[in-house]
Design a protein around this motif. Sequence first.
Motif, PDB file in Angstrom:
ATOM      1  N   LEU A 290       0.830  -1.200   0.000  1.00 12.95           N
ATOM      2  CA  LEU A 290       0.000   0.000   0.000  1.00 12.95           C
ATOM      3  C   LEU A 290       0.870   1.257   0.000  1.00 12.95           C
ATOM      4  CD1 LEU A 290      -2.887   1.114   0.143  1.00 12.95           C
ATOM      5  CD2 LEU A 290      -2.695   1.069   2.636  1.00 12.95           C
ATOM      6  N   GLN A 291       1.957   1.236   0.770  1.00  9.59           N
ATOM      7  CA  GLN A 291       2.888   2.360   0.772  1.00  9.59           C
ATOM      8  C   GLN A 291       3.466   2.612  -0.624  1.00  9.59           C
ATOM      9  OE1 GLN A 291       6.008   1.894   3.730  1.00  9.59           O
ATOM     10  NE2 GLN A 291       4.542   1.063   5.207  1.00  9.59           N
ATOM     11  N   ASP A 292       3.646   1.548  -1.379  1.00 13.66           N
ATOM     12  CA  ASP A 292       4.207   1.660  -2.719  1.00 13.66           C
ATOM     13  C   ASP A 292       3.153   1.989  -3.770  1.00 13.66           C
ATOM     14  OD1 ASP A 292       6.645   1.067  -1.620  1.00 13.66           O
ATOM     15  OD2 ASP A 292       6.663  -1.036  -2.239  1.00 13.66           O
ATOM     16  N   GLY A 293       1.909   2.208  -3.337  1.00  9.90           N
ATOM     17  CA  GLY A 293       0.850   2.568  -4.280  1.00  9.90           C
ATOM     18  C   GLY A 293       0.252   1.390  -5.016  1.00  9.90           C
ATOM     19  N   ARG A 294       0.455   0.194  -4.537  1.00 12.57           N
ATOM     20  CA  ARG A 294      -0.041  -1.012  -5.205  1.00 12.57           C
ATOM     21  C   ARG A 294      -1.266  -1.537  -4.443  1.00 12.57           C
ATOM     22  NH1 ARG A 294       5.345  -4.553  -5.525  1.00 12.57           N
ATOM     23  NH2 ARG A 294       3.837  -6.100  -6.296  1.00 12.57           N
ATOM     24  N   LEU A 295      -2.351  -0.810  -4.542  1.00 13.95           N
ATOM     25  CA  LEU A 295      -3.536  -1.117  -3.749  1.00 13.95           C
ATOM     26  C   LEU A 295      -4.118  -2.476  -4.103  1.00 13.95           C
ATOM     27  CD1 LEU A 295      -5.660  -0.400  -1.666  1.00 13.95           C
ATOM     28  CD2 LEU A 295      -6.831   0.976  -3.394  1.00 13.95           C
ATOM     29  N   ASP A 296      -4.224  -2.801  -5.384  1.00 16.02           N
ATOM     30  CA  ASP A 296      -4.787  -4.099  -5.773  1.00 16.02           C
ATOM     31  C   ASP A 296      -3.966  -5.249  -5.197  1.00 16.02           C
ATOM     32  OD1 ASP A 296      -7.182  -3.716  -7.369  1.00 16.02           O
ATOM     33  OD2 ASP A 296      -5.898  -2.706  -8.812  1.00 16.02           O
ATOM     34  N   ASP A 297      -2.635  -5.134  -5.291  1.00 13.12           N
ATOM     35  CA  ASP A 297      -1.782  -6.184  -4.739  1.00 13.12           C
ATOM     36  C   ASP A 297      -1.924  -6.270  -3.222  1.00 13.12           C
ATOM     37  OD1 ASP A 297      -0.814  -6.814  -7.234  1.00 13.12           O
ATOM     38  OD2 ASP A 297       0.979  -5.572  -7.073  1.00 13.12           O
ATOM     39  N   ALA A 298      -2.056  -5.111  -2.583  1.00 20.13           N
ATOM     40  CA  ALA A 298      -2.221  -5.096  -1.132  1.00 20.13           C
ATOM     41  C   ALA A 298      -3.513  -5.784  -0.726  1.00 20.13           C
ATOM     42  CB  ALA A 298      -2.206  -3.649  -0.619  1.00 20.13           C
ATOM     43  N   ILE A 299      -4.573  -5.534  -1.463  1.00 20.71           N
ATOM     44  CA  ILE A 299      -5.864  -6.161  -1.169  1.00 20.71           C
ATOM     45  C   ILE A 299      -5.767  -7.675  -1.332  1.00 20.71           C
ATOM     46  CG2 ILE A 299      -8.254  -6.418  -1.978  1.00 20.71           C
ATOM     47  CD1 ILE A 299      -8.156  -3.415  -2.702  1.00 20.71           C
ATOM     48  N   THR A 300      -5.135  -8.123  -2.401  1.00 22.94           N
ATOM     49  CA  THR A 300      -5.013  -9.558  -2.661  1.00 22.94           C
ATOM     50  C   THR A 300      -4.248 -10.255  -1.549  1.00 22.94           C
ATOM     51  OG1 THR A 300      -5.063  -9.165  -5.054  1.00 22.94           O
ATOM     52  CG2 THR A 300      -4.185 -11.276  -4.308  1.00 22.94           C
ATOM     53  N   VAL A 301      -3.172  -9.622  -1.085  1.00 26.61           N
ATOM     54  CA  VAL A 301      -2.369 -10.220  -0.015  1.00 26.61           C
ATOM     55  C   VAL A 301      -3.137 -10.244   1.301  1.00 26.61           C
ATOM     56  CG1 VAL A 301      -0.330  -9.866   1.439  1.00 26.61           C
ATOM     57  CG2 VAL A 301      -0.142  -9.684  -1.044  1.00 26.61           C
TER      58      VAL A 301
END
Length: 463
Positions: A290-301
């Motif tokens: 999320l800090q890196d701006g990767r919201l979709d990846d953060a949600i999946t994890v």
Amino acid sequence: MNTDDLSWQAGNCGGLSPRAVNLLLEHGHLDLVIGAAEERGEWFCAERAAQELCRSGGFVRALKVMEPFAAVGWSPALWAKADILLQAGRTDEALDLVRPDEESCSSQYVCRDFAELLVRAGRVDEAIELLVPHLPGWWIRSVLVEITEGQGRDERVLKLIAPHAEAARRALGKDRRDFSDEGALVLQAQMLERMGRADEAIGVLGADIAAERSGTQNTLTAYAELLARHGRLDDLRELATGQHAHTVLDIFAGALRDRGRAEEAETVMREAIATDNWVGYRAWLSSVLLQDGRLDDAITVAEPGFSLYDCSNLLAPLVYPLFDRPEELLYLLDHPLTVPHHGHEEFQCWWRAFALARLGRAEEAIAVVETHPAPWTDPRIARADLLSTAGHLASAAAELQDLGTIKAREALFEILVKQGMAPQAIAAHPTVAEQRAAKQQAAEAKTPSVPDRENGYSLEPPF
């Protein structure tokens, strides 16, 4: 003004709360804060006004603000006055005002506070001597290390800490169920590092870890952070991929990121998830994604942790950083993988309403909370809060003025300040007496009178 009144304010954030005072100061109303302290007996106003005045060299005025509070003999006000005197260069007066007597010196808390004041006054050796009788207490040792940093007394402090560290090693070697003095091991290493003897600190604390002279996560964490600070990544990798992985793998991954090796850190954590699937690994990785701006990846994890209980639930840690990014917050809440927050499903409605209000969509936000009202909030105050968040300050103020309750008047204060009406805001804010009366009435309403048995125990629960 009396000590009971002041203690109630401090314990209940009564009167103008620290948040309210900060809002006034942010809008440039120092004179109004001083006036509220003098005219209404507002403790938090006096405290913050004195701090602001001292910051600009207004020590005489700061003392004038604080004097009525100190005059009643209330301890926090006396310490605040001593702080002003010290900053004004009146060192002896400051120390004499709060100097503990022989009986008070038996209190670790009093000695801690006075030792900190002594250090600020440049009397470091006196501060150390004051704390020495209390060093069998583990937390006083931490105070000693903290207040002497940068004071040129590291050799002496290390000598005072060392016997306690050795005693802890003996105790932990003999009976690993007693971890009360384990912190002395970390403090000894901290002092060695502070003195430029990092390799020695690593060796000493590493030996304790190897000999299993650590029963809490604190020692492991301190050792891992020590390794990270000094670039001992191979040693840290070995520690993080063994039996202590749950405690220190995130420190190893963080050290990799700090050195520009973000992809490697992500790989390390994804491999750990694939092997262990521990929620702590998912929490760390989703946060950094999320800090890196990767919201979709953060949600999946994080998704497997969306349905877990309380502190293990991984939805809220994604929500809170997005409060200032309402579009992304709505995206998260509407994502097909997002499920209601376990045990607190109503939070999701409030998060959605807040995001909509931040985007200026006030009526949609209000519709959400009206459909899913929270039992702990007056609906009209909630409506006014959403109107204010959406920028409709006049409408929000009108709602609260009509309501007129204590809570409504506290909420109205903030809106009036934002409207440029700070004097009216202070006048509208309930007094300490009104707040105390309202709190007492609420407490009495929650505790209905229940007849007792002859033996004094209640006939109804709670018995």
